[in-house]
Design an enzyme around this catalytic site. Structure first.
Site, PDB file in Angstrom:
ATOM      1  N   GLY A 193      36.414  35.761  44.104  1.00 25.87           N
ATOM      2  CA  GLY A 193      35.251  36.516  44.576  1.00 25.87           C
ATOM      3  C   GLY A 193      35.584  37.987  44.640  1.00 25.87           C
ATOM      4  O   GLY A 193      36.748  38.360  44.850  1.00 25.87           O
ATOM      5  N   GLN A 253      34.920  46.825  46.628  1.00 23.17           N
ATOM      6  CA  GLN A 253      36.349  46.688  46.316  1.00 23.17           C
ATOM      7  C   GLN A 253      36.732  47.436  45.039  1.00 23.17           C
ATOM      8  O   GLN A 253      37.918  47.670  44.797  1.00 23.17           O
ATOM      9  CB  GLN A 253      36.741  45.206  46.187  1.00 23.17           C
ATOM     10  CG  GLN A 253      36.634  44.443  47.513  1.00 23.17           C
ATOM     11  CD  GLN A 253      37.016  42.988  47.333  1.00 23.17           C
ATOM     12  OE1 GLN A 253      36.171  42.165  47.008  1.00 23.17           O
ATOM     13  NE2 GLN A 253      38.274  42.667  47.539  1.00 23.17           N
ATOM     14  N   CYS A 259      42.555  37.838  49.885  1.00 26.63           N
ATOM     15  CA  CYS A 259      41.612  38.876  49.445  1.00 26.63           C
ATOM     16  C   CYS A 259      42.316  39.788  48.448  1.00 26.63           C
ATOM     17  O   CYS A 259      43.468  40.171  48.674  1.00 26.63           O
ATOM     18  CB  CYS A 259      41.156  39.691  50.652  1.00 26.63           C
ATOM     19  SG  CYS A 259      40.003  41.011  50.253  1.00 26.63           S
ATOM     20  N   LEU A 260      41.639  40.141  47.370  1.00 26.24           N
ATOM     21  CA  LEU A 260      42.252  41.009  46.357  1.00 26.24           C
ATOM     22  C   LEU A 260      42.561  42.393  46.932  1.00 26.24           C
ATOM     23  O   LEU A 260      43.398  43.106  46.380  1.00 26.24           O
ATOM     24  CB  LEU A 260      41.337  41.118  45.131  1.00 26.24           C
ATOM     25  CG  LEU A 260      41.148  39.808  44.356  1.00 26.24           C
ATOM     26  CD1 LEU A 260      40.138  39.990  43.231  1.00 26.24           C
ATOM     27  CD2 LEU A 260      42.482  39.307  43.801  1.00 26.24           C
ATOM     28  N   HIS A 267      32.928  35.577  53.375  1.00 29.97           N
ATOM     29  CA  HIS A 267      34.027  36.544  53.204  1.00 29.97           C
ATOM     30  C   HIS A 267      33.523  37.758  52.410  1.00 29.97           C
ATOM     31  O   HIS A 267      33.741  38.908  52.801  1.00 29.97           O
ATOM     32  CB  HIS A 267      35.191  35.852  52.475  1.00 29.97           C
ATOM     33  CG  HIS A 267      36.312  36.754  52.062  1.00 29.97           C
ATOM     34  ND1 HIS A 267      37.613  36.571  52.504  1.00 29.97           N
ATOM     35  CD2 HIS A 267      36.358  37.841  51.231  1.00 29.97           C
ATOM     36  CE1 HIS A 267      38.383  37.523  51.974  1.00 29.97           C
ATOM     37  NE2 HIS A 267      37.644  38.296  51.192  1.00 29.97           N
ATOM     38  N   GLU A 268      32.823  37.490  51.297  1.00 30.23           N
ATOM     39  CA  GLU A 268      32.355  38.591  50.443  1.00 30.23           C
ATOM     40  C   GLU A 268      31.252  39.392  51.124  1.00 30.23           C
ATOM     41  O   GLU A 268      31.195  40.620  50.990  1.00 30.23           O
ATOM     42  CB  GLU A 268      31.864  38.050  49.095  1.00 30.23           C
ATOM     43  CG  GLU A 268      32.929  37.334  48.256  1.00 30.23           C
ATOM     44  CD  GLU A 268      34.190  38.128  48.049  1.00 30.23           C
ATOM     45  OE1 GLU A 268      34.134  39.366  48.017  1.00 30.23           O
ATOM     46  OE2 GLU A 268      35.272  37.516  47.933  1.00 30.23           O
ATOM     47  N   HIS A 322      32.525  42.036  53.296  1.00 30.80           N
ATOM     48  CA  HIS A 322      32.910  43.268  52.577  1.00 30.80           C
ATOM     49  C   HIS A 322      31.740  44.242  52.506  1.00 30.80           C
ATOM     50  O   HIS A 322      31.930  45.458  52.581  1.00 30.80           O
ATOM     51  CB  HIS A 322      33.322  42.931  51.133  1.00 30.80           C
ATOM     52  CG  HIS A 322      34.741  42.491  50.979  1.00 30.80           C
ATOM     53  ND1 HIS A 322      35.814  43.283  51.292  1.00 30.80           N
ATOM     54  CD2 HIS A 322      35.269  41.326  50.512  1.00 30.80           C
ATOM     55  CE1 HIS A 322      36.946  42.632  51.032  1.00 30.80           C
ATOM     56  NE2 HIS A 322      36.644  41.436  50.564  1.00 30.80           N
TER      57      HIS A 322
HETATM   58 NI    NI Z   1      38.011  39.952  49.954  1.00 29.57          NI
END
Ligand code: NI
Length: 175
Positions: free
Chosen positions: A46, A51, A94-95, A136-137, A140
């Site tokens: 995701g 990001q 998370c990236l 989660h996304e 963000h």
């Molecule tokens: Ni993330």
């Protein structure tokens, strides 16, 4: 398509609140294509637009297993309409917080509404991994990271670990 740089903690851009997309057009789709390519290359399941430094309420996701066909999903201006009391504990990553994983508790099912790649409105229930990932996304989009759900001690440890990894990589490159 193009692979973009993924911002990592503690970059303050990640704390920004993203704004709604006014109309789903070709520019939106180019951005989503780039985000998807960036996510696959990382690799991750995701990615939110913030990001890659774009403060728009856009998410891409693919929850297909390793042996399955790719199944990209696109979410524009997603909203949570309803959730359930039952919680699910899931180990998240998370990236933007590379190589750090910790368990977070979230509602097991959420009813969401969003616009898809074509700008069509979809309303559906997400559950299990899908529910975890969309929550989660969507965090963000509001400047919230999964480590913000943890204790201050764990959050600081995560940020230090990411900063050290980036420093080590820079040193290696310099040698
Ligand atoms: Ni993330």
């Amino acid at each position: 398509m193009a692979i973009k740089e993924i911002l990592t903690v503690p970059n303050p851009v990640l704390k920004q609140v993203s704004r709604p997309v006014e109309s789903v057009d070709d520019d939106t789709r180019v951005l989503m294509d780039d985000m998807l390519e960036t996510m696959y290359a990382a690799p991750g399941i995701g990615l939110a637009a913030i990001q890659v430094g774009v403060p728009l309420r856009i998410i891409v996701m693919d929850l297909a297993g390793k042996d399955e066909e790719p199944a990209p999903r696109y979410f524009i201006n997603p909203e949570i309409l309803e959730d359930v009391e039952e919680l699910l504990l899931w180990e998240e990553g998370c990236l933007s917080v590379p190589d750090y994983y910790e368990e977070v508790e979230r509602p097991r099912r959420v009813k969401i509404r969003y616009l898809n790649y074509d700008g069509d409105e979809i309303t559906e229930w997400a559950e299990e991994l899908y529910a975890v990932c969309i929550q989660h996304e969507m965090d963000h989009l509001n400047g919230v990271l999964f480590i913000d759900h943890l204790s201050r001690l764990k959050r600081q440890r995560a940020i230090r670990k990411v900063q050290k990894a980036i420093r080590d990589k820079a040193l290696e490159a310099a040698e």
